[in-house]
Design an enzyme around this catalytic site. Sequence first.
Site, PDB file in Angstrom:
ATOM      1  N   LYS A 123     112.005  -3.245 -19.606  1.00 17.38           N
ATOM      2  CA  LYS A 123     110.911  -3.579 -18.712  1.00 17.38           C
ATOM      3  C   LYS A 123     110.786  -5.087 -18.561  1.00 17.38           C
ATOM      4  CE  LYS A 123     108.690   0.040 -21.258  1.00 17.38           C
ATOM      5  NZ  LYS A 123     107.676   0.321 -22.277  1.00 17.38           N
ATOM      6  N   GLY A 124     111.460  -5.825 -19.441  1.00 18.82           N
ATOM      7  CA  GLY A 124     111.264  -7.267 -19.527  1.00 18.82           C
ATOM      8  C   GLY A 124     111.558  -8.037 -18.256  1.00 18.82           C
ATOM      9  N   ARG A 141     103.058  -8.821 -21.767  1.00 13.80           N
ATOM     10  CA  ARG A 141     103.981  -8.889 -20.625  1.00 13.80           C
ATOM     11  C   ARG A 141     103.296  -9.504 -19.403  1.00 13.80           C
ATOM     12  NH1 ARG A 141     108.617  -5.768 -21.745  1.00 13.80           N
ATOM     13  NH2 ARG A 141     108.282  -3.919 -23.032  1.00 13.80           N
ATOM     14  N   ASP A 156     107.589  -8.925 -24.157  1.00 17.11           N
ATOM     15  CA  ASP A 156     106.513  -8.338 -24.951  1.00 17.11           C
ATOM     16  C   ASP A 156     106.666  -8.575 -26.443  1.00 17.11           C
ATOM     17  OD1 ASP A 156     108.811  -6.511 -25.169  1.00 17.11           O
ATOM     18  OD2 ASP A 156     107.417  -5.234 -26.262  1.00 17.11           O
ATOM     19  N   LYS A 165     118.614 -17.994 -25.649  1.00 11.15           N
ATOM     20  CA  LYS A 165     118.442 -18.596 -26.980  1.00 11.15           C
ATOM     21  C   LYS A 165     119.788 -19.073 -27.520  1.00 11.15           C
ATOM     22  CE  LYS A 165     114.469 -15.784 -28.372  1.00 11.15           C
ATOM     23  NZ  LYS A 165     113.952 -14.898 -29.449  1.00 11.15           N
ATOM     24  N   PHE A 203     110.566 -16.489 -31.202  1.00 13.26           N
ATOM     25  CA  PHE A 203     110.159 -15.303 -30.468  1.00 13.26           C
ATOM     26  C   PHE A 203     109.118 -15.689 -29.424  1.00 13.26           C
ATOM     27  CE2 PHE A 203     108.326 -11.172 -29.580  1.00 13.26           C
ATOM     28  CZ  PHE A 203     109.478 -10.403 -29.498  1.00 13.26           C
ATOM     29  N   VAL A 204     109.393 -15.346 -28.175  1.00  6.48           N
ATOM     30  CA  VAL A 204     108.498 -15.715 -27.075  1.00  6.48           C
ATOM     31  C   VAL A 204     107.964 -14.468 -26.376  1.00  6.48           C
ATOM     32  CG1 VAL A 204     109.567 -17.967 -26.654  1.00  6.48           C
ATOM     33  CG2 VAL A 204     110.466 -15.950 -25.481  1.00  6.48           C
ATOM     34  N   ASP A 214     119.329 -13.096 -26.319  1.00  5.60           N
ATOM     35  CA  ASP A 214     119.126 -13.567 -27.691  1.00  5.60           C
ATOM     36  C   ASP A 214     120.451 -13.462 -28.436  1.00  5.60           C
ATOM     37  OD1 ASP A 214     118.257 -14.207 -30.198  1.00  5.60           O
ATOM     38  OD2 ASP A 214     116.811 -12.594 -30.389  1.00  5.60           O
ATOM     39  N   GLU A 231     118.274 -10.599 -15.934  1.00  2.00           N
ATOM     40  CA  GLU A 231     117.756 -10.402 -17.286  1.00  2.00           C
ATOM     41  C   GLU A 231     116.602 -11.360 -17.582  1.00  2.00           C
ATOM     42  OE1 GLU A 231     117.327  -8.758 -19.751  1.00  2.00           O
ATOM     43  OE2 GLU A 231     119.090  -7.893 -20.670  1.00  2.00           O
ATOM     44  N   ASP A 232     115.751 -10.931 -18.486  1.00  2.39           N
ATOM     45  CA  ASP A 232     114.666 -11.787 -18.933  1.00  2.39           C
ATOM     46  C   ASP A 232     115.152 -12.809 -19.962  1.00  2.39           C
ATOM     47  OD1 ASP A 232     115.239  -9.784 -20.752  1.00  2.39           O
ATOM     48  OD2 ASP A 232     113.163  -9.161 -21.062  1.00  2.39           O
TER      49      ASP A 232
END
Length: 184
Positions: free
Chosen positions: A47-48, A169, A163, A135, A156-157, A107, A103-104
Amino acid sequence: MQEKDLGADLRSVLITKQEIDARLAELAAKIDAGYEGKDLLLVGVLKGAVMVMADLARALATPVTMDWMAISSYGAGTQSSGVVRILKDLDTDIKDKHVLIVEDIIDSGLTLSWLLSNLGSREPASLEIMTLLRKPEAAKVDIDVKWVGFDIPSEFVVGYGLDYGEKYRNLPFIGTLAPHVYGG
Ligand code: IMP
Ligand code: MG
């Protein structure tokens, strides 16, 4: 939802809505140039990527179609498990289509390398990646990401689609949370 609505849960704003908008406009111009005269299918990863997909698509001059996949590599926490499952597959056949994965965040890159080989096996005409955030870990995996919004520290963001435990979100910016939120 705004900064003030987070109260003490917010540690810092890393990237403002204005910075995101400006960067997406720059990337949209480059993507437009890259797909001139071609039909483009944007594939968003739920969902990101909902927010970045919505804003990038509207910033593009190229007519696009959109499709969505839902995959899961994380549980409810902040560590990648390395296990990827398809929760929802694409509705459309991507064979011979120009596909841009939206993509959001990248990582570890585990999710994306899995997605690339999965979509690649469906024989698209081309397959590229655009990510809003990346990242440092991602540099260790051999993935050619064509368009990157922002390289960020290994923290972590949340916000703008991202989320923590399905929350945050709907923040318009990218931020970090106070330690107490993570059960400290
Ligand atoms: P990777 O497989 O480690 O590259 O992780 C990819 C996915 O993990 C992203 O699409 C996000 O859903 C999630 N993720 C990774 N880092 C973060 C973060 O800092 N905040 C929220 N979600 C994250
Ligand atoms: Mg994602």
